[in-house]
Design a protein around this motif. Structure first.
Motif, PDB file in Angstrom:
ATOM      1  N   ILE A   1       0.834  -1.198   0.000  1.00 44.38           N
ATOM      2  CA  ILE A   1       0.000   0.000   0.000  1.00 44.38           C
ATOM      3  C   ILE A   1       0.873   1.255   0.000  1.00 44.38           C
ATOM      4  CG2 ILE A   1      -1.838   1.240   1.203  1.00 44.38           C
ATOM      5  CD1 ILE A   1      -2.694  -1.427   2.436  1.00 44.38           C
ATOM      6  N   ARG A   2       0.546   2.173  -0.918  1.00 43.41           N
ATOM      7  CA  ARG A   2       1.277   3.435  -0.995  1.00 43.41           C
ATOM      8  C   ARG A   2       0.827   4.379   0.125  1.00 43.41           C
ATOM      9  NH1 ARG A   2       1.336   8.355  -5.533  1.00 43.41           N
ATOM     10  NH2 ARG A   2       3.210   9.344  -4.662  1.00 43.41           N
ATOM     11  N   HIS A   3       1.712   5.280   0.493  1.00 43.00           N
ATOM     12  CA  HIS A   3       1.414   6.287   1.514  1.00 43.00           C
ATOM     13  C   HIS A   3       0.349   7.273   1.023  1.00 43.00           C
ATOM     14  CE1 HIS A   3       3.534   9.280  -0.888  1.00 43.00           C
ATOM     15  NE2 HIS A   3       4.466   8.364  -1.080  1.00 43.00           N
ATOM     16  N   GLY A   4      -0.132   8.087   1.943  1.00 49.59           N
ATOM     17  CA  GLY A   4      -1.138   9.088   1.617  1.00 49.59           C
ATOM     18  C   GLY A   4      -0.526  10.413   1.184  1.00 49.59           C
ATOM     19  N   ASP A   5      -1.394  11.381   0.940  1.00 54.04           N
ATOM     20  CA  ASP A   5      -0.997  12.717   0.499  1.00 54.04           C
ATOM     21  C   ASP A   5       0.054  13.314   1.435  1.00 54.04           C
ATOM     22  OD1 ASP A   5      -1.754  15.304  -1.131  1.00 54.04           O
ATOM     23  OD2 ASP A   5      -1.831  15.889   0.991  1.00 54.04           O
ATOM     24  N   ARG A   6       0.989  14.034   0.847  1.00 52.45           N
ATOM     25  CA  ARG A   6       2.075  14.644   1.627  1.00 52.45           C
ATOM     26  C   ARG A   6       2.450  15.968   0.999  1.00 52.45           C
ATOM     27  NH1 ARG A   6       4.910  14.376  -2.418  1.00 52.45           N
ATOM     28  NH2 ARG A   6       5.546  12.525  -3.572  1.00 52.45           N
TER      29      ARG A   6
ATOM     30  N   TYR B   1       0.147  -9.856   5.883  1.00 57.33           N
ATOM     31  CA  TYR B   1       1.517  -9.359   5.723  1.00 57.33           C
ATOM     32  C   TYR B   1       1.411  -8.063   4.933  1.00 57.33           C
ATOM     33  CZ  TYR B   1       6.442  -9.040   4.438  1.00 57.33           C
ATOM     34  OH  TYR B   1       7.733  -8.599   4.270  1.00 57.33           O
ATOM     35  N   TYR B   2       1.825  -6.949   5.534  1.00 56.69           N
ATOM     36  CA  TYR B   2       1.577  -5.625   4.972  1.00 56.69           C
ATOM     37  C   TYR B   2       2.884  -4.856   4.832  1.00 56.69           C
ATOM     38  CZ  TYR B   2       0.122  -0.636   5.521  1.00 56.69           C
ATOM     39  OH  TYR B   2      -0.019   0.727   5.424  1.00 56.69           O
ATOM     40  N   ASN B   3       3.219  -4.491   3.591  1.00 47.49           N
ATOM     41  CA  ASN B   3       4.350  -3.613   3.307  1.00 47.49           C
ATOM     42  C   ASN B   3       3.818  -2.223   2.971  1.00 47.49           C
ATOM     43  OD1 ASN B   3       6.729  -5.848   1.627  1.00 47.49           O
ATOM     44  ND2 ASN B   3       6.398  -5.412   3.781  1.00 47.49           N
ATOM     45  N   ALA B   4       4.205  -1.229   3.752  1.00 47.88           N
ATOM     46  CA  ALA B   4       3.861   0.164   3.475  1.00 47.88           C
ATOM     47  C   ALA B   4       5.004   0.772   2.667  1.00 47.88           C
ATOM     48  CB  ALA B   4       3.647   0.922   4.778  1.00 47.88           C
ATOM     49  N   ILE B   5       4.708   1.238   1.449  1.00 49.56           N
ATOM     50  CA  ILE B   5       5.770   1.602   0.515  1.00 49.56           C
ATOM     51  C   ILE B   5       5.436   2.893  -0.233  1.00 49.56           C
ATOM     52  CG2 ILE B   5       6.555  -0.775   0.195  1.00 49.56           C
ATOM     53  CD1 ILE B   5       4.888  -0.897  -2.367  1.00 49.56           C
ATOM     54  N   ALA B   6       6.381   3.323  -1.088  1.00 50.58           N
ATOM     55  CA  ALA B   6       6.154   4.432  -2.011  1.00 50.58           C
ATOM     56  C   ALA B   6       5.593   3.882  -3.325  1.00 50.58           C
ATOM     57  CB  ALA B   6       7.461   5.191  -2.236  1.00 50.58           C
ATOM     58  N   TYR B   7       5.521   4.724  -4.332  1.00 47.15           N
ATOM     59  CA  TYR B   7       4.895   4.349  -5.602  1.00 47.15           C
ATOM     60  C   TYR B   7       5.749   3.436  -6.481  1.00 47.15           C
ATOM     61  CZ  TYR B   7       8.124   7.712  -7.656  1.00 47.15           C
ATOM     62  OH  TYR B   7       9.277   8.348  -8.045  1.00 47.15           O
ATOM     63  N   LYS B   8       7.053   3.431  -6.279  1.00 50.22           N
ATOM     64  CA  LYS B   8       7.980   2.873  -7.263  1.00 50.22           C
ATOM     65  C   LYS B   8       7.781   1.382  -7.518  1.00 50.22           C
ATOM     66  CE  LYS B   8      11.400   6.275  -5.688  1.00 50.22           C
ATOM     67  NZ  LYS B   8      10.606   6.806  -4.548  1.00 50.22           N
TER      68      LYS B   8
ATOM     69  N   ALA C   1      -2.871   4.054  -2.960  1.00 49.74           N
ATOM     70  CA  ALA C   1      -3.134   2.920  -3.859  1.00 49.74           C
ATOM     71  C   ALA C   1      -2.731   1.626  -3.164  1.00 49.74           C
ATOM     72  CB  ALA C   1      -2.366   3.088  -5.164  1.00 49.74           C
ATOM     73  N   SER C   2      -3.427   0.547  -3.499  1.00 44.33           N
ATOM     74  CA  SER C   2      -3.173  -0.709  -2.791  1.00 44.33           C
ATOM     75  C   SER C   2      -3.229  -1.903  -3.727  1.00 44.33           C
ATOM     76  CB  SER C   2      -4.203  -0.897  -1.677  1.00 44.33           C
ATOM     77  OG  SER C   2      -5.517  -0.928  -2.227  1.00 44.33           O
ATOM     78  N   VAL C   3      -2.315  -2.825  -3.491  1.00 42.40           N
ATOM     79  CA  VAL C   3      -2.373  -4.166  -4.072  1.00 42.40           C
ATOM     80  C   VAL C   3      -2.677  -5.127  -2.937  1.00 42.40           C
ATOM     81  CG1 VAL C   3      -0.946  -6.062  -4.933  1.00 42.40           C
ATOM     82  CG2 VAL C   3      -0.918  -3.864  -6.103  1.00 42.40           C
TER      83      VAL C   3
ATOM     84  N   ASN D   1      -6.929   1.864  -6.858  1.00 45.82           N
ATOM     85  CA  ASN D   1      -6.068   3.022  -7.104  1.00 45.82           C
ATOM     86  C   ASN D   1      -6.437   4.195  -6.197  1.00 45.82           C
ATOM     87  OD1 ASN D   1      -3.987   4.439  -8.224  1.00 45.82           O
ATOM     88  ND2 ASN D   1      -5.025   4.886 -10.158  1.00 45.82           N
ATOM     89  N   GLY D   2      -6.197   3.996  -4.910  1.00 54.42           N
ATOM     90  CA  GLY D   2      -6.440   5.039  -3.928  1.00 54.42           C
ATOM     91  C   GLY D   2      -7.907   5.197  -3.593  1.00 54.42           C
TER      92      GLY D   2
END
Length: 469
Positions: A15-20, A271-278, A304-306, A327-328
């Protein structure tokens, strides 16, 4: 692919991070500047967590995770690892907000003391779920591209490619017109496209004056060019290509998660990986999802989440995997995508057998792939190899008794040197590692690949003279 013909055993989340706020990255090596999350970003993550609660923790849902405790989080049922390197605390904060939505406060989260007093956790039973931080200095698992010279070389080659130059020429009018909207910045070119888009996107969301002045098509064009740029950097056509390194270093953790979830004696469910968009780019390309759904080459939105669902077919047999993408918060629901050049779910063994040969399973492997002998734990590994080589060169003719004393002394000396180096670099700690303290001994005994990617757990296998630690 019906939800009723199988049972969800667990889920792998990416899952990508939120607005920053604004975020600058050096386009030559992706070294980042700091940034901070916004209240909007926290809200996006909370909404995402609440959505997944309704899908996977709601007993009336057809995708309810079998056997999960859906009220009070069981620390043995969930593993969370957050990238704490590239964007300051943004990704960690995002994971915290998402977990608030996934496991909201519960008044039953309390304890009764010996004197009979019942104590409820603060904030109405707020649940403090542990998050493991993946720091760039000693963990390559969630940012495999950092300090990786071959990756930087491949990036430079992409900037010199015919496709890149043609795209720049085709959009020359766009770049000519942009500076008036970019506060007079001079680095307006395709090579710097990520930073241009990020500036425009952040201001379009948070700056009313900027939003009113920007022509309606410009942000969309900037986003398209940024996606072209980042897809070219963070993917490779070859499965073992250096552009894919971001997901290749994530694979051991994902494999561990799958192994635990499919093992009926293991409690892990999430199992959850919190990541950036790349790594979304990389995941979709390596699994062939983009070949069947070209829209997945785009830049994913905030939050966004897979969700890779691990399902047990009602007919029995091997568990299967299903790819879900949302997608978010702009998407109302997840969409199921095909991957691996097939239609529908795929067996777990098909996923692992295809990707395992290109997984980067240890810090030592990463150091070799990235030609690094200094950073991210590579210096300690190089020092260990050097000490082992010195020990190997000792071949004086001495008596058997003397040889015994010398061998023991050298072994002790080398081991002490290595331990001293690791302690001084902060790559080894006294006591148990983080995952050991969080999960059962059963799962811990199967986690060698993942622990070897984290420098405080890695096993030096450079010489027979050096024991694994």
């Amino acid at each position: 692919m019906s939800n009723t013909d199988s049972t969800v055993l667990g889920v792998i989340f990416l899952i990508r991070h939120g607005d920053r706020q604004g975020f600058y990255q050096d386009p030559t090596n992706y070294n980042p500047a700091n940034t901070v999350i916004t209240p909007l970003g926290l809200r996006e993550e909370f909404i995402t967590g609440d959505y997944f609660r309704n899908i996977y923790l709601n007993e009336s849902s057809t995708s309810f995770i079998k056997g999960i405790n859906n009220t009070i989080a069981d620390p043995n049922q969930i593993t969370v690892v957050a990238d704490a390197a590239g964007e300051g605390g943004v990704i960690m904060n995002s994971a915290e907000a998402l977990l608030q939505g996934l496991f909201p406060p519960d008044s039953d989260y309390s304890t009764t003391l010996a004197n009979g007093t019942t104590i409820e956790a603060p904030l109405g039973g707020y649940q403090y779920i542990e998050i493991e931080s993946a720091l760039a200095e000693n963990d390559v698992s969630l940012e495999g591209w950092t300090s990786c010279a071959p990756f930087d070389t491949a990036t430079a080659e992409f900037y010199q490619s015919a496709e890149f130059n043609q795209t720049a020429q085709e959009n020359s009018d766009f770049f000519t017109n942009l500076p008036q909207y970019l506060d007079g910045r001079s680095d307006v070119n395709l090579e710097n496209m990520w930073n241009i888009f990020d500036y425009m996107n952040v201001n379009y969301i948070h700056n009313a004056t900027f939003q009113s002045k920007l022509p309606p098509t410009m942000l969309a064009q900037a986003r398209t060019l940024a996606a072209f740029h980042e897809y070219g950097v963070f993917t490779s056509p070859q499965l073992d290509g250096i552009g894919n390194i971001g997901f290749r270093t994530m694979l051991p953790g994902i494999f561990e998660g799958l192994s635990s979830i499919t093992n009926s004696s293991d409690p892990l469910k999430i199992y959850y990986n919190a990541i950036a968009y790349k790594s979304f780019f990389t995941l979709f390309r390596m699994t062939g999802a983009v070949d069947q759904s070209p829209q997945l080459t785009g830049l994913v939105n905030y939050a966004a989440s897979v969700a890779i669902e691990v399902r047990q077919p009602s007919s029995g047999g091997e568990p299967v995997l299903r790819l879900q993408f949302k997608n978010g918060t702009q998407d109302d629901a997840q969409t199921t995508f095909n991957w691996f050049n097939t239609t529908g779910d795929i067996p777990v063994s098909a996923f692992t057998s295809f990707l395992a040969p290109v997984a980067i399973n240890s810090t030592a492997d990463w150091c070799k792939v990235c030609s690094n002998t200094e950073d991210r734990g590579c210096g300690a590994i190089a020092a260990a190899a050097s000490q082992a080589a010195i020990a190997d060169r000792v071949h004086q003719r001495i008596s058997p008794v003397g040889a015994g004393f010398l061998g023991a002394g050298l072994t002790l000396f080398v081991a002490l040197c290595i331990l001293g180096a690791l302690f001084s670099l902060g790559l080894l700690t006294a006591g148990k590692g983080k995952r050991q303290s969080r999960h059962s001994q059963t799962r811990s005994s199967r986690s060698s690949d993942v622990r070897s990617l984290r420098s405080d757990w890695f096993c030096l296998e450079m010489s027979n003279h050096i024991p694994c630690i």
